[in-house]
Design an enzyme around this catalytic site. Structure first.
Site, short mmCIF file in Angstrom:
data_model
loop_
_atom_site.label_atom_id
_atom_site.label_comp_id
_atom_site.label_asym_id
_atom_site.label_seq_id
_atom_site.Cartn_x
_atom_site.Cartn_y
_atom_site.Cartn_z
N ASP A 130 22.08 29.31 55.36
CA ASP A 130 22.25 30.35 54.18
C ASP A 130 22.24 31.89 54.54
O ASP A 130 21.72 31.72 55.81
CB ASP A 130 21.45 30.05 52.86
CG ASP A 130 19.98 29.71 53.46
OD1 ASP A 130 19.51 30.45 54.37
OD2 ASP A 130 19.07 29.53 52.53
N GLU A 147 21.04 23.92 57.59
CA GLU A 147 20.43 24.38 56.70
C GLU A 147 21.07 25.97 56.32
O GLU A 147 20.21 26.88 56.01
CB GLU A 147 19.17 24.66 56.40
CG GLU A 147 18.34 23.32 56.75
CD GLU A 147 16.76 23.06 56.94
OE1 GLU A 147 16.29 24.18 56.27
OE2 GLU A 147 16.31 22.26 57.48
N HIS A 205 18.85 30.04 58.82
CA HIS A 205 18.44 30.82 57.86
C HIS A 205 18.71 32.17 58.00
O HIS A 205 17.63 32.69 58.71
CB HIS A 205 17.20 30.34 57.18
CG HIS A 205 17.05 28.98 56.60
ND1 HIS A 205 17.72 28.63 55.24
CD2 HIS A 205 16.41 28.02 57.00
CE1 HIS A 205 17.45 27.42 55.13
NE2 HIS A 205 16.51 26.98 55.97
N GLU A 236 10.74 21.63 62.96
CA GLU A 236 9.82 22.83 62.85
C GLU A 236 8.52 22.72 63.75
O GLU A 236 7.55 23.07 63.15
CB GLU A 236 9.55 23.29 61.72
CG GLU A 236 10.63 23.60 60.83
CD GLU A 236 10.53 24.21 59.38
OE1 GLU A 236 9.26 24.41 58.90
OE2 GLU A 236 11.55 24.35 58.68
N ASN A 260 15.06 19.64 64.49
CA ASN A 260 15.67 20.64 63.59
C ASN A 260 14.64 21.71 63.61
O ASN A 260 13.25 21.59 63.38
CB ASN A 260 15.69 19.92 62.41
CG ASN A 260 16.52 20.62 61.27
OD1 ASN A 260 17.60 21.22 61.63
ND2 ASN A 260 16.13 21.02 60.26
O1 G3I Z 1 8.68 19.01 42.53
C1 G3I Z 1 7.50 19.76 42.20
C2 G3I Z 1 7.06 20.04 40.61
O2 G3I Z 1 6.75 18.86 40.33
C3 G3I Z 1 6.08 21.20 40.63
O3 G3I Z 1 5.89 21.19 38.96
C4 G3I Z 1 6.85 22.40 41.17
C5 G3I Z 1 5.70 23.56 41.08
O4 G3I Z 1 5.53 24.31 42.15
O5 G3I Z 1 7.01 22.31 42.23
C6 G3I Z 1 7.89 21.05 42.79
O6 G3I Z 1 7.89 21.11 44.05
C7 G3I Z 1 8.60 22.14 44.77
C8 G3I Z 1 9.68 21.34 45.66
O7 G3I Z 1 10.34 22.58 46.41
C9 G3I Z 1 11.01 21.00 44.61
O8 G3I Z 1 11.34 21.88 43.88
C10 G3I Z 1 7.59 22.78 45.54
O9 G3I Z 1 6.78 23.48 44.91
C11 G3I Z 1 8.38 23.78 46.66
O10 G3I Z 1 7.56 24.21 47.66
C12 G3I Z 1 9.49 23.02 47.46
O11 G3I Z 1 10.10 24.02 48.14
C13 G3I Z 1 10.81 23.36 48.99
C14 G3I Z 1 10.39 23.82 50.47
O12 G3I Z 1 11.46 23.33 51.61
C15 G3I Z 1 8.98 23.37 50.88
O13 G3I Z 1 8.58 23.39 52.11
C16 G3I Z 1 12.53 23.94 48.97
O14 G3I Z 1 12.93 23.32 47.78
C17 G3I Z 1 13.25 23.61 50.30
O15 G3I Z 1 14.62 24.06 49.98
C18 G3I Z 1 12.75 23.71 51.50
O16 G3I Z 1 13.60 23.53 52.59
C19 G3I Z 1 13.04 23.79 53.79
C20 G3I Z 1 13.51 22.86 54.90
O17 G3I Z 1 13.02 21.52 54.24
C21 G3I Z 1 13.22 23.08 56.23
N1 G3I Z 1 13.68 24.12 56.57
C22 G3I Z 1 13.19 25.26 55.73
C23 G3I Z 1 13.68 25.13 54.16
C24 G3I Z 1 13.56 26.23 53.33
O18 G3I Z 1 12.18 26.63 53.02
#
Ligand code: G3I
Length: 305
Positions: A237, A235, A206, A127, A169
């Site tokens: 969806d 990715e 996406h 990105e 990516n």
């Molecule tokens: O693990 C912590 C946890 O300890 C905490 O209590 C909780 C509270 O917010 O957060 C948890 O972390 C979260 C993490 O996912 C695991 O669940 C983060 O807040 C959350 O921001 C994070 O989101 C991820 C996101 O990327 C962050 O940028 C999504 O799971 C993940 O699917 C998403 O994936 C991205 C790709 O990497 C890049 N392309 C877009 C895609 C979708 O946004």
């Protein structure tokens, strides 16, 4: 084939999913995972905040749980991601300039080196281009270290794991007529012409009402492939439900199958309830792990139907 992975393998392709380490104790989740998928991308566990929480202190516990799952089910791995403006550890977020540049390159070298020989493809850089019509690089602390930060990351990754395919990516690069797509294309063209080591381009894909599957999606994949790189849907969806959603999934699957260098498709989660999206039903299995119409459409397309 009667599963996504088997059906994709008919044409030498893989079918993958994003996996979250915290869900590996859910037997419904792991049941579908090991039955259907031949490629795994850690959803968060290989990102810089996870793997280098303190500078030069590396942490691979979450990622290794996923690597072990992949090994036990005979699936390959896409590494995601080595350099990104998001999900940087706190220490990195505060860095700039030459110090950040060398910290980023050290991160690439250490993490790609740790997993050397175990990763099919790395999303080396994620990105890095701006949204909208500018065609510019995204402003970030990494970009401010100099325009050549991306190629430096690719060279470091190649040195650390010469056998891994190295991918750029991004999202919203699916419509051939968008400035962002054109800008990424020119970067890949430039890298290929100068011998910068790049092997593949990942199209996150996406899709939703605001960014539907573009009618020229297949053209975009083919045009990038014509530069001499593999292309992968990384990715996927698609928001929606029922027949409309199934048709869109079929279109995306058929686009990959129509491009010889489209080597595989990864969906960004297993069940609708596993999706990063706060609401909606964008995946192939419902919250109970039942196959949706979208699943059947993808399977049929992979089987040549
Ligand atoms: O693990 C912590 C946890 O300890 C905490 O209590 C909780 C509270 O917010 O957060 C948890 O972390 C979260 C993490 O996912 C695991 O669940 C983060 O807040 C959350 O921001 C994070 O989101 C991820 C996101 O990327 C962050 O940028 C999504 O799971 C993940 O699917 C998403 O994936 C991205 C790709 O990497 C890049 N392309 C877009 C895609 C979708 O946004």
């Amino acid at each position: 084939g009667s599963t996504l992975g088997d059906a994709a393998s008919r044409t030498g392709r893989y079918f993958g999913t994003a996996v979250s380490a915290g869900k590996l104790s859910d037997s419904v989740y792991t049941g579908i995972l090991s039955r259907e998928f031949s490629m795994i991308t850690p959803e968060n566990e290989m990102k810089p905040d996870a793997t280098e929480p303190n500078q030069n202190q590396f942490s691979y516990s979450g990622a290794d749980r996923i690597v072990n799952q992949a090994t036990s089910q005979g699936a390959r791995l896409r590494g995601h991601t080595l350099a990104w403006h998001q999900q940087q550890p706190g220490w990195m977020q505060g860095m700039e300039g030459a110090a950040l540049r060398s910290a980023m390159l050290n991160h690439v070298t250490q993490v790609a080196g740790h997993y050397q020989g175990k990763i099919y493809a790395w999303d080396v850089v994620n990105e890095a281009f701006a949204d909208g019509g500018s065609g510019a690089r995204r402003d970030s602390n990494l970009q401010r270290t100099g325009d050549d930060w991306i190629e430096a990351a690719f060279r470091a990754a190649r040195a650390a794991d010469p056998g891994a395919k190295l991918c750029y990516n991004d999202y919203n690069t699916d419509d051939w007529n968008q400035a962002k797509t054109q800008a990424v294309y020119r970067m890949v063209q430039d890298f290929k012409s100068r011998g910068v080591p790049i092997d593949c381009v990942g199209f996150q894909s996406h899709f939703n009402a605001n960014s539907p599957v573009p009618s020229n999606y297949r053209t975009t994949l083919q045009n990038f492939a014509n530069l001499g790189v593999d292309v992968q849907i990384t990715e996927l969806d698609i928001e929606g439900s029922g027949t409309t959603q199934a048709t869109n999934y079929r279109t995306v699957t058929q686009a990959c199958l129509a491009v010889a260098r489209c080597t595989g498709i990864t969906v960004w989660g297993i069940r609708d309830t596993d999706s990063w999206r706060a609401s909606g039903t964008p995946l192939l299995f419902d919250g109970n792990g039942q196959k949706k119409a979208a699943y059947t459409a993808v399977l049929d397309a992979l089987n040549g139907g």
